[in-house]
Enzyme design. Structure first.
Site, PDB file in Angstrom:
ATOM      1  CG  ASN A   6      -2.082   1.061   1.465  1.00  0.00           C
ATOM      2  OD1 ASN A   6      -1.869   2.594   1.112  1.00  0.00           O
ATOM      3  ND2 ASN A   6      -3.027   0.574   1.704  1.00  0.00           N
ATOM      4  CG  ASP A   8      -3.442   4.725   0.617  1.00  0.00           C
ATOM      5  OD1 ASP A   8      -2.965   4.389  -0.912  1.00  0.00           O
ATOM      6  OD2 ASP A   8      -3.533   3.882   1.546  1.00  0.00           O
ATOM      7  CG  HIS A   9       0.762   6.445   4.693  1.00  0.00           C
ATOM      8  ND1 HIS A   9       0.395   7.069   4.488  1.00  0.00           N
ATOM      9  CD2 HIS A   9       0.146   5.532   4.654  1.00  0.00           C
ATOM     10  CE1 HIS A   9      -0.802   6.986   5.525  1.00  0.00           C
ATOM     11  NE2 HIS A   9      -0.765   5.540   6.331  1.00  0.00           N
ATOM     12  CG  HIS A  42      -8.346   4.351   1.021  1.00  0.00           C
ATOM     13  ND1 HIS A  42      -7.855   4.353   2.101  1.00  0.00           N
ATOM     14  CD2 HIS A  42      -9.308   4.808   0.288  1.00  0.00           C
ATOM     15  CE1 HIS A  42      -9.283   4.385   2.484  1.00  0.00           C
ATOM     16  NE2 HIS A  42     -10.500   4.730   1.142  1.00  0.00           N
ATOM     17  NE  ARG A  44      -8.788   8.641   3.961  1.00  0.00           N
ATOM     18  CZ  ARG A  44      -9.564   7.798   5.030  1.00  0.00           C
ATOM     19  NH1 ARG A  44      -8.399   6.332   4.860  1.00  0.00           N
ATOM     20  NH2 ARG A  44     -10.290   7.924   5.718  1.00  0.00           N
ATOM     21  NE  ARG A  48      -7.636  11.379   4.875  1.00  0.00           N
ATOM     22  CZ  ARG A  48      -8.542  11.165   6.242  1.00  0.00           C
ATOM     23  NH1 ARG A  48      -7.217  10.418   6.897  1.00  0.00           N
ATOM     24  NH2 ARG A  48      -9.114  11.010   6.766  1.00  0.00           N
ATOM     25  CD  GLU A  69      -6.775  -0.185   0.960  1.00  0.00           C
ATOM     26  OE1 GLU A  69      -7.366   0.931   1.414  1.00  0.00           O
ATOM     27  OE2 GLU A  69      -6.592  -1.049   1.184  1.00  0.00           O
ATOM     28  CB  THR A 100      -9.180   1.626   6.768  1.00  0.00           C
ATOM     29  OG1 THR A 100      -8.967   2.567   5.807  1.00  0.00           O
ATOM     30  CG2 THR A 100     -10.500   1.459   6.552  1.00  0.00           C
ATOM     31  CD  GLU A 150      -7.518  -6.030   2.927  1.00  0.00           C
ATOM     32  OE1 GLU A 150      -7.137  -6.195   2.043  1.00  0.00           O
ATOM     33  OE2 GLU A 150      -6.652  -5.352   3.676  1.00  0.00           O
ATOM     34  CG  HIS A 190      -6.073  -1.712   9.430  1.00  0.00           C
ATOM     35  ND1 HIS A 190      -5.825  -0.592   8.243  1.00  0.00           N
ATOM     36  CD2 HIS A 190      -5.793  -1.085  10.210  1.00  0.00           C
ATOM     37  CE1 HIS A 190      -6.258   0.906   9.599  1.00  0.00           C
ATOM     38  NE2 HIS A 190      -5.921   0.120  10.380  1.00  0.00           N
ATOM     39  N   GLY A 191      -2.371  -2.686   9.643  1.00  0.00           N
ATOM     40  CA  GLY A 191      -1.955  -2.592  11.219  1.00  0.00           C
ATOM     41  C   GLY A 191      -0.089  -3.821  11.124  1.00  0.00           C
TER      42      GLY A 191
HETATM   43  N1  PXP Z   1      -5.414  -3.292   4.059  1.00  0.00           N
HETATM   44  C1  PXP Z   1      -6.798  -2.144   4.088  1.00  0.00           C
HETATM   45  C2  PXP Z   1      -8.528  -2.257   3.695  1.00  0.00           C
HETATM   46  C3  PXP Z   1      -6.557  -0.787   5.015  1.00  0.00           C
HETATM   47  O1  PXP Z   1      -7.574  -0.100   4.246  1.00  0.00           O
HETATM   48  C4  PXP Z   1      -5.448  -0.084   4.989  1.00  0.00           C
HETATM   49  C5  PXP Z   1      -5.251   0.659   5.379  1.00  0.00           C
HETATM   50  O2  PXP Z   1      -4.661   1.981   4.187  1.00  0.00           O
HETATM   51  C6  PXP Z   1      -4.053  -1.326   4.667  1.00  0.00           C
HETATM   52  C7  PXP Z   1      -4.495  -2.698   4.485  1.00  0.00           C
HETATM   53  C8  PXP Z   1      -2.364  -1.821   5.310  1.00  0.00           C
HETATM   54  O3  PXP Z   1      -2.803  -1.070   6.492  1.00  0.00           O
HETATM   55  P1  PXP Z   1      -1.554  -0.736   6.856  1.00  0.00           P
HETATM   56  O4  PXP Z   1      -1.354   0.903   6.871  1.00  0.00           O
HETATM   57  O5  PXP Z   1      -1.590  -0.597   8.405  1.00  0.00           O
HETATM   58  O6  PXP Z   1      -0.235  -1.197   6.653  1.00  0.00           O
END
Ligand code: PXP
Length: 237
Positions: A6, A8-9, A42, A44, A48, A69, A100, A150, A190-191
């Site tokens: 991912n 996004d960041h 993602h 959004r 953002r 996403e 999320t 997921e 996630h996490g």
């Molecule tokens: N899966 C989904 C559906 C998410 O929304 C996110 C966070 O955007 C992730 C995975 C990745 O999470 P993390 O950035 O905590 O690894």
């Protein structure tokens, strides 16, 4: 197990200053060259981090396997049907949240979700629903007709190393088993991080992990290619 990175960041950092640095497409290219199985982004509602131009460029210029996403809104459905990503993961979205936070409540919104995913499925997009590892959510997801879910690993990740770890891990494991018995393919995310991801191997036949924050964070210190390769060693063994 497959690894979707991912990114996004990377976009969060870029947007902090405007301009195009760090370049999101270049980041995706490095992830793919380092062996990632796909890129997750993602889009959004408030844009953002990831912007529309990013997802179009990922799909059409880089041609990487793209997991988009998105929230279950009309606007996002329209974009997905135009973009045709390889996969769509439907997530809940509230503007105020940092990331999320919860799973989709498909149990209470079954009819809406069923109608929402239909055109995506008809366009041959792999649709997954991002849900908490709970029985009623999994059973409903299977009834909706998607092939993937997921599982939200946030509670497990938070509990890792604490007295609640085992409880949250078993919750995930049972949910994955139930989903598989109902014919679903199971992704998770996630996490997850370099310390807690190893237990995902104790869950048989997980299909894919989507991991972002920890990889991009590690990349600050050791570079994105090394950060992806280190995670791949933990995920794909
Ligand atoms: N899966 C989904 C559906 C998410 O929304 C996110 C966070 O955007 C992730 C995975 C990745 O999470 P993390 O950035 O905590 O690894």
């Amino acid at each position: 197990m497959l690894l979707g990175v991912n990114i996004d960041h990377v976009a969060t950092l870029r947007n902090a200053r405007g301009g195009n640095e760090p370049n999101v497409i270049e980041a995706a290219r490095i992830c793919m060259n380092s062996g990632a199985d796909g890129i997750t982004a993602h889009l959004r509602e408030d844009r953002r981090h990831i912007k529309d131009k990013d997802v179009y460029s990922l799909k059409r210029d880089l041609k990487c396997r793209l997991n988009l996403e998105m929230a279950a809104t009309e606007e996002m459905q329209k974009i997905a049907l135009d973009l045709l990503p390889n996969a769509c993961c439907i997530v809940p979205e509230r503007r105020q949240e940092v990331t999320t936070e919860g799973g989709l409540d498909v149990y209470s919104n079954k009819n809406y979700m069923k109608e929402f995913v239909k055109p995506l499925l008809n366009s041959n997009i792999e649709v997954s629903l991002f849900i908490t590892p709970d029985k009623e959510q999994i059973e409903t997801a299977a009834e909706i007709g998607v092939k993937f879910v997921e599982l939200h690993t946030g509670a497990y990740s938070l509990a890792y190393g604490s007295v609640n770890e085992e409880k949250e891990f078993i919750r995930l494991k049972n949910a994955a088993e139930l989903g598989q018995n109902l014919g679903l393919k199971i992704n998770a995310g996630h996490g997850l991080n370099y310390e807690n991801v190893h237990r995902m191997h104790e869950i048989p036949n997980l299909n894919e992990l989507n991991i972002g924050h920890t990889i991009i964070s590690k990349a600050v210190f050791i570079g994105l290619d090394n950060a992806v390769k280190e995670m791949l060693k933990l995920v794909s063994k």
